[in-house]
Design an enzyme around this catalytic site. Structure first.
Site, PDB file in Angstrom:
ATOM      1  N   GLY A  87       0.795  -1.219   0.000  1.00 29.03           N
ATOM      2  CA  GLY A  87       0.000   0.000   0.000  1.00 29.03           C
ATOM      3  C   GLY A  87       0.825   1.266   0.000  1.00 29.03           C
ATOM      4  O   GLY A  87       0.301   2.351  -0.276  1.00 29.03           O
ATOM      5  N   ARG A  88       2.117   1.147   0.301  1.00 31.19           N
ATOM      6  CA  ARG A  88       2.989   2.325   0.271  1.00 31.19           C
ATOM      7  C   ARG A  88       4.420   1.945  -0.108  1.00 31.19           C
ATOM      8  O   ARG A  88       5.371   2.609   0.305  1.00 31.19           O
ATOM      9  CB  ARG A  88       2.974   3.042   1.623  1.00 31.19           C
ATOM     10  CG  ARG A  88       3.400   2.173   2.800  1.00 31.19           C
ATOM     11  CD  ARG A  88       3.401   2.975   4.087  1.00 31.19           C
ATOM     12  NE  ARG A  88       3.824   2.174   5.212  1.00 31.19           N
ATOM     13  CZ  ARG A  88       4.563   2.636   6.211  1.00 31.19           C
ATOM     14  NH1 ARG A  88       4.974   3.877   6.208  1.00 31.19           N
ATOM     15  NH2 ARG A  88       4.887   1.851   7.216  1.00 31.19           N
ATOM     16  N   LYS A 108      10.041   2.268   0.122  1.00 30.98           N
ATOM     17  CA  LYS A 108       8.950   2.237   1.096  1.00 30.98           C
ATOM     18  C   LYS A 108       8.560   3.675   1.444  1.00 30.98           C
ATOM     19  O   LYS A 108       9.383   4.457   1.917  1.00 30.98           O
ATOM     20  CB  LYS A 108       9.397   1.476   2.350  1.00 30.98           C
ATOM     21  CG  LYS A 108       8.286   1.201   3.339  1.00 30.98           C
ATOM     22  CD  LYS A 108       8.785   0.280   4.450  1.00 30.98           C
ATOM     23  CE  LYS A 108       7.668  -0.031   5.445  1.00 30.98           C
ATOM     24  NZ  LYS A 108       8.146  -0.922   6.528  1.00 30.98           N
ATOM     25  N   ASP A 120      -2.348   7.305   2.097  1.00 32.73           N
ATOM     26  CA  ASP A 120      -1.617   8.234   1.244  1.00 32.73           C
ATOM     27  C   ASP A 120      -0.369   7.599   0.628  1.00 32.73           C
ATOM     28  O   ASP A 120       0.294   8.206  -0.215  1.00 32.73           O
ATOM     29  CB  ASP A 120      -1.245   9.511   2.000  1.00 32.73           C
ATOM     30  CG  ASP A 120      -0.343   9.268   3.208  1.00 32.73           C
ATOM     31  OD1 ASP A 120       0.206   8.154   3.345  1.00 32.73           O
ATOM     32  OD2 ASP A 120      -0.188  10.193   4.019  1.00 32.73           O
ATOM     33  N   ASP A 243       1.028 -11.500   6.781  1.00 33.50           N
ATOM     34  CA  ASP A 243       1.573 -10.672   5.704  1.00 33.50           C
ATOM     35  C   ASP A 243       2.894 -10.037   6.098  1.00 33.50           C
ATOM     36  O   ASP A 243       3.533  -9.371   5.272  1.00 33.50           O
ATOM     37  CB  ASP A 243       0.562  -9.591   5.288  1.00 33.50           C
ATOM     38  CG  ASP A 243       0.145  -8.700   6.434  1.00 33.50           C
ATOM     39  OD1 ASP A 243      -0.443  -9.220   7.398  1.00 33.50           O
ATOM     40  OD2 ASP A 243       0.404  -7.490   6.379  1.00 33.50           O
ATOM     41  N   ASP A 253       9.431  -5.825   8.001  1.00 33.33           N
ATOM     42  CA  ASP A 253       8.389  -4.910   8.473  1.00 33.33           C
ATOM     43  C   ASP A 253       8.583  -4.511   9.937  1.00 33.33           C
ATOM     44  O   ASP A 253       7.899  -4.997  10.833  1.00 33.33           O
ATOM     45  CB  ASP A 253       6.991  -5.490   8.237  1.00 33.33           C
ATOM     46  CG  ASP A 253       6.636  -5.498   6.761  1.00 33.33           C
ATOM     47  OD1 ASP A 253       7.127  -4.617   6.036  1.00 33.33           O
ATOM     48  OD2 ASP A 253       5.881  -6.379   6.323  1.00 33.33           O
TER      49      ASP A 253
END
Length: 470
Positions: A87-88, A108, A120, A243, A253
């Site tokens: 998503g980013r 990232k 965003d 994930d 992550d």
């Protein structure tokens, strides 16, 4: 420049969306990793250049790059989400380093993608510097991990609870393929995509694996070793969703991650982990749970699925023994045992129990065990003296050397990380540089400056919660 040699982009298009990064207004290099650049075959002089800042902020697409956002699903805090994805983050492509290893180059915080879920797609400076510093500290401790190649300021603000400076992290990974990468295709009953992904992973990460069962065995073993290493340095990942579990066996992550100060097996830092699902002591069990989801996703690839369920259950249930063996090796070295035996688990656990009862600092206790009299730090002096006597009888003759290589003198203390971020937000990168230098030499002796950075927090400095930063 970067010599790309891409393979994931050749997989079926439904595994990703081709997506360019979103340009920013004023990219400026904040930090770059020259040693890693050498390993990747990237010229460090280029990495320090304004051109590199443009590329690694997402403003320029270098030759050979094939930017894309990966698709995956996952269980988040045990709840199924059928579509997640980058998503980013944008995967620029892959490089084959001077060591012959293939690695991803990912930006990232590079802007929105079709998987952003109304976000965003950006990152603010704090999480970028946290991940840079913690991932490099983990690498220096020999723990499999993604790496940080660069951090670039965007010159733009990111809105979270307030207006914050934006940044982009260049993350390097053996790959960004996750348990959730398999789950999404299994859930969609897309066996062709599932098989293509499995074949890709075997070729890329586990070429000696014997088919799908061998792939499962290899991932189970890699995760057993990884989680034991986490436990050995008091690391708490904070968001062990499926994930966020890399098939390669690397730590990935670094959101609300943290290292324990005072030892507490039930310690939680993540602000979103309100039930303690991902507490320190729960991490091995959660890894097993995640691996069971991986095994489930592989079942459709087997010709006899009923037989595969029984076989895969047996293979997954090897994890506790593999983990216990890895844990014994890690903690045995921490107390100076050349060849730890199963009976030594009791000796190790007795020390950990005493540490928990006394709130002893995890890192300092092990780092000082071979060189200092710690008895005064324990309220039950008699119990600690009894443990010490048993330890002296059991430890190896070269215990000091073994322990020096197993016990870091310095970790990224949470309060120091927060102080570093606050300074960086004000435009001062000196605390980041000093802390990075310290934690990337974790086993070196402590001089005055390093001793200050290694010290536990005062009562006023204790960090009780960490945040994802998304």
């Amino acid at each position: 420049m970067i010599a790309f040699d891409n393979s994931f982009a050749r997989l079926p298009d439904r595994m990703f969306t081709r997506q360019a990064p979103t340009p920013v207004t004023q990219p400026r290099m904040l930090a770059h990793n020259d040693a890693l650049a050498h390993q990747l075959g990237i010229d460090p002089a280029w990495l320090a250049s304004p051109e590199a800042a443009q590329v690694l902020a997402g403003n320029a697409i270098p030759d050979g790059a094939e930017p894309l956002a990966q698709l995956y699903a996952g269980h988040q805090f045990g709840n199924w989400n059928p579509q997640l994805g980058d998503g980013r983050a944008i995967l620029l492509g892959e490089v084959v380093g001077t060591d012959g290893q293939r690695r991803d180059v990912q930006l990232k915080g590079a802007g929105p993608t079709p998987y952003s879920r109304s976000g965003d797609g950006r990152a603010w400076l704090g999480p970028v510097l946290r991940e840079y510093l913690v991932s490099e500290a983990m690498a220096a401790m020999g723990i499999p991990t993604t790496r940080a190649l660069a951090a670039v300021a965007t010159g733009e603000s990111v809105i979270r609870e307030t207006r914050l400076p934006g940044a982009v992290l260049t993350r390097i990974a053996a790959s960004h393929i996750r348990v959730g990468s398999f789950q999404v295709h299994a859930a969609r009953q897309d066996t062709d995509a599932l098989r293509a992904l499995a074949d890709h992973v075997i070729a890329r990460h586990y070429p000696d694996a014997d088919g799908i069962p061998g792939l499962l065995d290899a991932v189970v073993a890699a995760q057993a070793r990884l989680i034991a290493r986490w436990m050995g340095v008091g690391f708490i990942h904070g968001v062990m969703n499926t994930d966020n579990m890399a098939i390669s066996g690397e730590t990935i992550d670094y959101g609300p991650c943290a290292f324990m100060d005072a030892y507490d097996p039930q310690k939680v830092f993540s602000s979103i982990d309100r039930q303690g699902r991902y507490a320190y002591a729960n991490q091995p069990g959660i890894a097993l749970w995640n691996l069971a989801q991986f095994a489930t996703a592989l079942i459709p690839l087997m010709p006899d699925q009923d037989a595969a369920i029984a076989d895969f259950t047996t293979r997954i249930n090897h994890f506790p023994d593999l983990y216990q063996a890895a844990w014994l090796h890690v903690f045995g070295a921490k107390i100076g045992l050349t060849d730890p035996q199963p009976d030594d688990a009791d000796l190790i656990q007795r020390l950990l129990t005493l540490m928990a009862q006394n709130g002893a600092d995890f890192t300092q206790t092990f780092a000082s065990l071979a060189t200092s009299d710690l008895q005064d730090r324990f309220a039950d002096r008699e119990a600690f003296a009894s443990w010490t006597a048993d330890w002296h009888r059991r430890r190896s003759s070269d215990h000091a050397a073994i322990m020096a290589g197993a016990n870091p003198q310095i970790i990224p203390r949470n309060h120091r990380v927060e102080q570093m971020i606050a300074a960086a937000v004000d435009g001062d990168m000196a605390p980041f540089d000093a802390l990075l230098d310290a934690v990337t030499a974790p086993y070196a002796p402590l001089d005055a400056a390093r001793a200050d950075l290694a010290a536990p927090p005062t009562s006023a400095e204790i960090v009780t919660a960490t945040f994802c930063g998304t």
